[in-house]
Design a protein around this motif. Structure first.
Motif, PDB file in Angstrom:
ATOM      1  N   SER A 110       0.806  -1.218   0.000  1.00  0.00           N
ATOM      2  CA  SER A 110       0.000   0.000   0.000  1.00  0.00           C
ATOM      3  C   SER A 110       0.847   1.279   0.000  1.00  0.00           C
ATOM      4  O   SER A 110       0.301   2.380  -0.068  1.00  0.00           O
ATOM      5  N   LEU A 111       2.168   1.133   0.079  1.00  0.00           N
ATOM      6  CA  LEU A 111       3.043   2.304   0.101  1.00  0.00           C
ATOM      7  C   LEU A 111       3.042   3.020  -1.248  1.00  0.00           C
ATOM      8  O   LEU A 111       2.813   2.409  -2.293  1.00  0.00           O
ATOM      9  N   THR A 112       3.334   4.294  -1.197  1.00  0.00           N
ATOM     10  CA  THR A 112       3.472   5.049  -2.440  1.00  0.00           C
ATOM     11  C   THR A 112       4.692   4.547  -3.203  1.00  0.00           C
ATOM     12  O   THR A 112       5.586   3.903  -2.620  1.00  0.00           O
ATOM     13  N   LYS A 113       4.740   4.864  -4.472  1.00  0.00           N
ATOM     14  CA  LYS A 113       5.872   4.452  -5.304  1.00  0.00           C
ATOM     15  C   LYS A 113       7.183   4.988  -4.726  1.00  0.00           C
ATOM     16  O   LYS A 113       8.180   4.275  -4.666  1.00  0.00           O
ATOM     17  N   LYS A 114       7.168   6.223  -4.273  1.00  0.00           N
ATOM     18  CA  LYS A 114       8.362   6.843  -3.704  1.00  0.00           C
ATOM     19  C   LYS A 114       8.838   6.085  -2.462  1.00  0.00           C
ATOM     20  O   LYS A 114      10.027   5.802  -2.309  1.00  0.00           O
ATOM     21  N   LEU A 115       7.896   5.746  -1.556  1.00  0.00           N
ATOM     22  CA  LEU A 115       8.272   5.003  -0.353  1.00  0.00           C
ATOM     23  C   LEU A 115       8.746   3.599  -0.685  1.00  0.00           C
ATOM     24  O   LEU A 115       9.673   3.082  -0.056  1.00  0.00           O
TER      25      LEU A 115
END
Length: 123
Positions: A110-115
């Protein structure tokens, strides 16, 4: 499993931090700032450890049906997405580790692409 085994297992996961964001008794594990496991330290001291873990809703229902004395709707959590796992001997250490892995994976997905990229660079 004891509290040290639980802590060590969670802390081996990339990007994991341990915190006490709610009080000085509730140990919380986060990956990239998002919670995936927590446990009240008093439950370990009192001899009936409990761990809250994120879980896919359908899988959560299956586990609750299979282990009605050990896998409960998440205490003080969204009961649709979290389970409380009671470590009363019915759930093996290997199963608990699989439940922790599942919780961690749900949060990572569920993390953002950046994370996700930051997490990948930690490996």
């Amino acid at each position: 499993m004891n509290i040290d085994n639980f802590r060590e297992y969670c802390l081996r996961k990339p990007g994991t931090t341990e915190e006490f964001p709610f009080d000085n008794e509730t140990l919380v594990f986060k990956v990239m700032g998002k919670m995936y496991a927590l446990s009240g330290l008093k439950t370990w001291e009192e001899g009936e450890p409990r761990v809250n873990l994120k879980c896919d809703p359908e899988y959560a229902q299956e586990l609750r049906a299979e282990y009605p004395d050990s896998v409960l709707p998440g205490f003080h959590m969204n009961k649709h997405h979290w389970n409380t796992v009671v470590l009363n001997g019915e759930i093996s250490m290997k199963q608990l580790q699989q439940f922790i892995d599942h919780s961690y994976s749900l949060i990572v997905s569920s993390l953002t692409k950046k994370l996700k990229e930051q997490l990948k660079s930690l490996d």
